[in-house]
Design a protein around this motif. Structure first.
Motif, PDB file in Angstrom:
ATOM      1  N   ASN A   1       0.826  -1.215   0.000  1.00 14.39           N
ATOM      2  CA  ASN A   1       0.000   0.000   0.000  1.00 14.39           C
ATOM      3  C   ASN A   1       0.858   1.262   0.000  1.00 14.39           C
ATOM      4  OD1 ASN A   1      -2.328  -1.566   0.075  1.00 14.39           O
ATOM      5  ND2 ASN A   1      -2.372  -1.608   2.304  1.00 14.39           N
TER       6      ASN A   1
ATOM      7  N   SER B   1       2.229   1.825  -3.495  1.00 16.05           N
ATOM      8  CA  SER B   1       1.147   2.279  -4.371  1.00 16.05           C
ATOM      9  C   SER B   1       0.789   3.734  -4.084  1.00 16.05           C
ATOM     10  CB  SER B   1      -0.076   1.369  -4.187  1.00 16.05           C
ATOM     11  OG  SER B   1      -1.090   1.716  -5.088  1.00 16.05           O
ATOM     12  N   ASN B   2       0.754   4.118  -2.814  1.00 17.29           N
ATOM     13  CA  ASN B   2       0.479   5.519  -2.462  1.00 17.29           C
ATOM     14  C   ASN B   2       1.597   6.435  -2.954  1.00 17.29           C
ATOM     15  OD1 ASN B   2      -1.884   4.756  -1.170  1.00 17.29           O
ATOM     16  ND2 ASN B   2      -0.902   4.556   0.832  1.00 17.29           N
ATOM     17  N   ARG B   3       2.813   5.965  -2.835  1.00 16.99           N
ATOM     18  CA  ARG B   3       3.951   6.786  -3.264  1.00 16.99           C
ATOM     19  C   ARG B   3       3.895   7.051  -4.769  1.00 16.99           C
ATOM     20  NH1 ARG B   3       9.107   7.705  -1.245  1.00 16.99           N
ATOM     21  NH2 ARG B   3      10.091   9.302  -2.536  1.00 16.99           N
TER      22      ARG B   3
ATOM     23  N   ALA C   1       1.204   7.127  -6.660  1.00 17.87           N
ATOM     24  CA  ALA C   1       0.123   8.098  -6.908  1.00 17.87           C
ATOM     25  C   ALA C   1       0.560   9.512  -6.533  1.00 17.87           C
ATOM     26  CB  ALA C   1      -1.124   7.687  -6.129  1.00 17.87           C
ATOM     27  N   SER C   2       1.313   9.638  -5.437  1.00 18.48           N
ATOM     28  CA  SER C   2       1.776  10.970  -5.025  1.00 18.48           C
ATOM     29  C   SER C   2       2.755  11.550  -6.028  1.00 18.48           C
ATOM     30  CB  SER C   2       2.432  10.884  -3.644  1.00 18.48           C
ATOM     31  OG  SER C   2       1.509  10.397  -2.687  1.00 18.48           O
TER      32      SER C   2
ATOM     33  N   TRP D   1       6.539   5.459 -15.051  1.00 21.83           N
ATOM     34  CA  TRP D   1       6.142   4.391 -14.136  1.00 21.83           C
ATOM     35  C   TRP D   1       5.651   3.164 -14.904  1.00 21.83           C
ATOM     36  CZ3 TRP D   1       7.718   3.453  -9.622  1.00 21.83           C
ATOM     37  CH2 TRP D   1       7.987   4.460  -8.706  1.00 21.83           C
TER      38      TRP D   1
ATOM     39  N   GLU E   1       1.511  -3.353  -7.944  1.00 21.88           N
ATOM     40  CA  GLU E   1       1.576  -2.088  -7.194  1.00 21.88           C
ATOM     41  C   GLU E   1       1.373  -0.895  -8.125  1.00 21.88           C
ATOM     42  OE1 GLU E   1       4.781  -3.428  -3.707  1.00 21.88           O
ATOM     43  OE2 GLU E   1       5.437  -2.351  -5.493  1.00 21.88           O
TER      44      GLU E   1
ATOM     45  N   SER F   1      -2.247  -0.938  -9.875  1.00 25.13           N
ATOM     46  CA  SER F   1      -3.314  -0.576  -8.936  1.00 25.13           C
ATOM     47  C   SER F   1      -3.296   0.912  -8.627  1.00 25.13           C
ATOM     48  CB  SER F   1      -3.169  -1.377  -7.644  1.00 25.13           C
ATOM     49  OG  SER F   1      -1.948  -1.083  -6.996  1.00 25.13           O
ATOM     50  N   SER F   2      -2.111   1.512  -8.564  1.00 22.81           N
ATOM     51  CA  SER F   2      -2.048   2.960  -8.336  1.00 22.81           C
ATOM     52  C   SER F   2      -2.586   3.725  -9.535  1.00 22.81           C
ATOM     53  CB  SER F   2      -0.608   3.371  -8.042  1.00 22.81           C
ATOM     54  OG  SER F   2       0.220   3.140  -9.169  1.00 22.81           O
TER      55      SER F   2
ATOM     56  N   ARG G   1      -6.405   3.985  -9.471  1.00 24.23           N
ATOM     57  CA  ARG G   1      -7.059   4.752  -8.412  1.00 24.23           C
ATOM     58  C   ARG G   1      -7.918   5.861  -9.013  1.00 24.23           C
ATOM     59  NH1 ARG G   1      -3.436   5.568  -3.060  1.00 24.23           N
ATOM     60  NH2 ARG G   1      -2.891   3.389  -2.700  1.00 24.23           N
TER      61      ARG G   1
END
Length: 1111
Positions: free
Chosen positions: A953, A956-958, A960-961, A979, A997, A1000-1001, A1004
């Motif tokens: 997670n 994946s958050n990184r 998106a950021s 990416w 990973e 999935s990002s 989002r």
């Protein structure tokens, strides 16, 4: 809107430094003092909605902080200056920041440049998010307006209900009036002289009004009833039930299409080929391969048409009669399942014909096959019955108990489950054949030994093969050179009878190396380096860390040779050597057992095992499945703990899959102390573990069945007397050359005389002559097994030729049993210590007990040299400290030094792969039992699985950021494409976890809704995204990902969630114990197979160097 925020000094300092470094706006401004008398020059930095000010641009700590959320920033007129300061004030430009917080004074600022002033005003205005507040107020006004409308509608509805009630009252009043009028009408009719009333017109009007009101009320009530039903749980259940049926129709259509391809693309063309002048295959073989698949296709075409007819009559879906038609015809599935293994065996045999193999590849290359093999299509019917069972489970879950077809669906499910239990064993048995055929197809030159259906796949992985010319010169640098150049890297496949060594070519195909097919029956494994003390010191000074091992091969027809292989870690080396050693022991033991009985063929179980009914007949404390393990003995389905321990210490055989399953899962039903106690008992009292019937067959003679009774054994370790003697003699027909290959080739000390197994006397015709053994008594009720390792049988047969006195012969028999027991105990301990070292690291008492026991074994004066060396190796493995991996740690890799945009996609992919593998490989396999990751105390029970999930997670958050931090559309497009390139490189590195990973990002909502950004992403990038998403899609239980994992070689980082889903399905579907309190060993075996696959990927490390500059 948030009016406050709680921060500590650490947060403020970090944000202030970030603002100074990456702030939206930075510069020097003049700030008016709190008493409105002076202006002070400060250094300001704007970060998002926070405005920091410092004493100067070199200050490390901020002097203050303003939260700009909801503020208003405007230009301010210059104050009226005095005459003396006029020229100076004309060069100043003012602006104010007004806050909406209570009792907060406005911030007055000034600058010397008008452009700078305008830019500061614009930046602060954007950071205040004022437009969001305005939109929020507008939405609140709309919300209040809608609330008013709802309240008005409620009032109107209440008035309408009141009107309806009033109407009903009025109707009752009118009914009473009508009744009165009817009475008056009857009176009028009874008096014919009275003229008709003039109120008939009024009565008709009243009836008309009544009819209208009754219709309106009925329609109103019916509408209410329908709406209530639509919202009811019953209607929701029916909708789900219909959805299950629609999904079933789609699955049935796909299955019929698969059967259609099997029949039309393979069966019928091969029938025509069998009728040609030079047939590559016979009609009998075609019938044996395809069985009744054509009949199955016709059956399901009828079933599919019936389903379509039911869908046409929707929403009235009645399916029970369709299953009533299907159930009587399922006997054809039983025939298909029963002969499926034979079908694959015939196919493997036919593929040895080059013409047939070439023709089959042409058929498989057709577009309809979609690169699927014939074995795949032959397997589809095996999984159709479980699919029906799952569908019926879902249907019954959404079918009310009072439904008309509830009982019929229950009956159909029970019949299908009964058939599925029969099919489960067959599917498991043929899975190994399909695995062998899949590997054989990957080898360009082909490999005939893999077409032997008795071969069982054990493990695969990447090892480095060192040429014999560089023996003794191996260094870590040389190994790295061999690996990087792909010069020495080999793909190794271990089977129960052969070790296959290949190189990986272009397109993923395999090429067998010279001497790459190694027969294990001709092998001797050398785990530790041998040589003088000087050589050992020289080796210890090098960096190889003893990661190499040797397989010395002595084939009959060619010159002996040695294969030197190097693993990437101690853990991987231990796994390989342990499995190779077990395979060599098993194949030699099985070969000796085959030679011991003349009437046995290669496809039957040895007579000694066949005579023991406890190995295949169900009892109160054990149940067997219908498939055999790697020793060709029936697998255990359910058993008590005592029977499992008996199988572990059964000296006649030890299946690799049973040993791995037991050591993986014994913590569920017993403890390590109990297992160790059992091993110690077998070592100290080996005679108590031999059944009398097996020992009789061990010493059986085809020429003399007379039993002679004699003196009891005199060995101090054979603590129980014999009560039934073995037969007189045994005659063995095997060549001396063959016998030498099956023996251990070590001198055995017995009766004060050394026996060389290779020096056995042979008759002129090439057969070995065996003299009768002496009489011995056996306790039938206390004994278990006799024949075990190759050395045990060879010792017994060698001792028979010597013609020693009775006592010496009795001692030889006892010696055989003790050697077999010692070999078994050391073999199990070796596997336990090398593959499950954490048991001893976490339990110091267990570790000390094992070391003490092994030291006691080593002091046994009767111990052989090889046994003493094996015990010493186990002690050394237990006592040596783990040097650890040379790879970087997680903390080193996660250090942030340089930003994302400064690195290439290859660098990022490599470091991400290295990080993912470091997180994945430390998961202990104990956490995969019991679904601990789904419990309330999951952080205590499965901390490493939870850490892996959190890591997934966070990455994946990184990602998106990294995309969202850019306001410019073109920069976002560049980051997305970069990416995607990283994900594609990770796919090539077999890091499927990172692929998921990244995909999935990208899926989002915050990324997916960037419409302007996605419009500028190139078509090539979108094509790659679609390919990657298809690869890691969860459709069909990750069908594509499983296929990729099956065809890839370690190192690899799989997606852990796929395995957790499989384990959860197994745990929820089957309990650990049966109603009779027997261990569900079949469940343990399924879990063990998943864990073995996971550990195979954990043990093989990536050869990637850490780069701390990549964050």
């Amino acid at each position: 809107m948030q009016k406050g925020i709680r921060l500590n000094d650490g947060h403020i300092t970090y944000l202030a430094l970030l603002a100074k470094k990456d702030g939206t706006r930075r510069g020097c401004l003049s700030k008016k003092s709190s008493d409105n008398t002076k202006w002070h020059s400060k250094w300001f930095a704007l970060l998002q909605n926070m405005l920091f000010y410092f004493e100067n641009d070199s200050s490390s700590r901020p002097s203050g902080l303003y939260l700009l959320e909801g503020c208003v920033c405007d230009r301010a007129p210059s104050p009226k200056p005095s005459l003396s300061a006029k020229e100076c004030l004309e060069k100043q430009y003012y602006f104010t920041v007004t806050f909406n917080h209570d009792n907060q004074k406005a911030l007055e600022l000034r600058t010397e440049d008008v452009k700078d002033c305008d830019e500061w005003v614009a930046a602060i205005t954007q950071a205040s998010y004022r437009n969001l507040a305005t939109e929020h107020e507008t939405l609140m006004q709309k919300y209040l307006h809608l609330l008013q409308i709802v309240e008005t509608e409620k009032t109107v509805a209440k008035q309408l209900r009141q009107q309806i009630e009033d109407g009903e009252i009025e109707i009752e009043r009118l009914k009473s009036e009508i009744a009165a009028l009817l009475k008056d009408n009857i009176k009028i009719q009874s008096n014919p002289e009275v003229p008709p009333s003039e109120d008939d017109t009024e009565i008709k009007k009243i009836k008309k009004v009544q009819s209208f009101l009754r219709g309106w009320i009925c329609r109103r009530k019916w509408k209410t009833i329908i709406q209530d039903y639509i919202r009811s749980p019953h209607a929701e259940s029916m909708r789900k039930r219909n959805q299950v049926v629609f999904s079933m129709l789609e699955a049935e259509a796909e299955y019929v299409q698969q059967l259609h391809i099997l029949v039309n693309n393979f069966l019928r063309p091969l029938r025509m080929a069998a009728s040609s002048k030079k047939p590559p295959i016979t009609h009998d073989d075609v019938s044996s391969i395809f069985l009744n698949s054509e009949t199955i296709m016709f059956l399901h075409q009828i079933f599919y048409q019936g389903l379509k007819a039911r869908i046409a009559s929707w929403p009235t879906l009645v399916l029970a009669d369709l299953f009533d038609i299907l159930l009587p015809m399922l006997n054809i599935y039983q025939e298909f399942v029963r002969n499926h293994q034979y079908s694959l065996q015939i196919l493997a045999h036919c593929k040895q014909n080059r013409d047939f193999d070439k023709l089959l590849k042409q058929y498989e290359a057709k577009p309809d096959c979609e690169e699927r093999t014939l074995e795949t299509f032959l397997t589809y019917p095996m999984f159709q019955i479980p699919r029906y069972i799952l569908t019926l489970h879902e249907l019954l879950a959404h079918t009310p108990h009072e439904h008309v077809e509830r009982n019929s669906l229950d009956y159909a499910k029970s019949k299908l489950e009964e058939l599925s239990r029969i099919m489960h064993d067959e599917v498991s048995e043929t899975e190994n054949i399909r695995k062998n055929l899949a590997i054989e197809r990957m080898i360009v030159e082909g490999c005939e030994v893999l077409l032997d259906t008795s071969q069982t796949f054990v493990r695969q992985g990447s090892l480095i093969q060192v040429p014999m010319s560089e023996k003794g010169k191996i260094t870590r640098g040389r190994l790295g050179s061999l690996s990087l150049k792909k010069e020495g890297e080999r793909q190794c496949f271990l089977f129960t009878k052969h070790l296959i060594i290949c190189t990986r070519g272009s397109g993923g195909k395999l090429h067998i190396t010279k001497n790459g097919v190694v027969s294990l029956i001709d092998c001797t494994l050398m785990e530790e380096p041998e040589g003088t003390d000087d050589e050992s010191k020289e080796r210890s000074g090098q960096d190889t860390e003893h990661l190499d091992f040797k397989v010395m091969v002595e084939p009959k027809d060619v010159q002996p040779f040695t294969v030197i292989l190097v693993a990437s870690s101690r853990q991987e080396k231990s796994a390989w050597t342990s499995d190779i050693s077990q395979c060599i022991d098993n194949i030699r033991c099985n070969g000796l057992m085959m030679n011991a009985f003349e009437e046995n063929s290669k496809v039957t179980v040895p007579q000694m095992i066949k005579s023991d009914t406890s190995l295949y007949c169900d009892d109160v404390d054990i149940r067997f499945s219908k498939m055999m393990n790697s020793c060709k003995v029936l697998q255990i389905r359910y058993a008590s703990v005592e029977r499992l321990l008996e199988r572990l210490t059964d000296l006649r055989f030890l299946s690799i899959d049973f040993l791995n399953t037991f050591l993986h899962s014994y913590r569920v039903f017993t403890s390590a102390a109990v297992v160790l106690d059992k091993l110690i008992t077998i070592y100290k009292k080996p005679i108590s573990a031999i059944p009398a019937r097996s020992l009789e067959l061990f010493f059986a003679s085809s020429q003399n069945n007379k039993l002679l009774y004699g003196e009891p054994p005199t060995s101090p370790r054979a603590s129980r007397k014999f009560s039934s003697p073995p037969p007189l003699s045994i005659t063995k027909t095997s060549s001396p050359n063959r016998r030498r290959k099956l023996s251990l080739n070590i001198p055995i000390i017995t009766g004060g005389k050394a026996l060389d197994l290779a020096a056995l006397s042979c008759s002129p015709n090439g057969y070995a002559s065996m003299s009768p053994f002496s009489k011995t008594t056996l306790d039938i009720n206390k004994l278990y097994v006799a024949l075990s390792a190759a050395s045990a049988f060879a010792i017994a047969t060698a001792g028979a030729n010597e013609g020693t006195p009775t006592k010496e012969k009795n001692g030889d028999k006892e010696f055989v049993i003790r050697r077999a027991a010692t070999n078994r105990v050391l073999n199990v301990l070796r596997h336990w210590v090398s593959k499950h070292s954490q048991d001893f690291e976490l339990n110091s008492e267990l570790k000390m007990r094992v070391i003490g026991f092994l030291e006691e074994v080593m002091h046994d004066p009767e111990l052989l040299t090889q046994e003493r060396k094996a015990a010493a190796n186990i002690i050394r493995t237990l006592t040596q400290e783990d040097p650890g991996d040379s790879q970087a740690t997680i903390e080193e890799i996660t250090k942030m030094t340089e930003p994302f945009e400064n690195h290439s996609a290859l660098e990022i992919a490599e470091q991400l792969t290295l990080l993912d593998h470091l997180v994945f490989k430390v998961i202990p396999y104990e956490e995969f039992f019991g679904q601990g990751w789904m419990k309330n105390d999951k952080n205590e029970r499965t901390p490493y699985i939870i850490k892996t999930t959190k890591h997934f997670n966070d990455i994946s958050n990184r990602i998106a950021s990294e995309i969202l931090q850019w306001d410019d559309v073109n920069m976002r497009v560049a980051v997305i494409e970069k990416w995607v390139a990283v994900a594609d490189i990770c796919r090539c590195l077999h890091n499927y976890n990172a692929v998921l990973e990244i995909t999935s990002s990208l899926n989002r909502s915050s990324i997916f809704r960037l419409k302007k950004t996605w419009l500028k992403v190139s078509k090539q990038t979108k094509t790659v995204i679609d390919k990657l998403q298809k690869l890691v899609s969860s459709e069909g239980r990750f069908k594509n990902l499983r296929e990729a994992l099956k065809n890839c070689d370690p190192p690899c980082v799989p997606y852990l969630g796929m395995y957790l889903t499989d384990l959860a399905f197994i745990e929820e579907g089957t309990p650990n114990y049966t109603e009779d309190n027997l261990v569900n060993f079949s469940k343990m075996r399924m879990i063990s197979h998943i864990i073995r696959e996971i550990r195979q990927f954990q043990q093989t490390a990536y050869k990637i160097d850490s780069q701390t500059k990549v964050r």
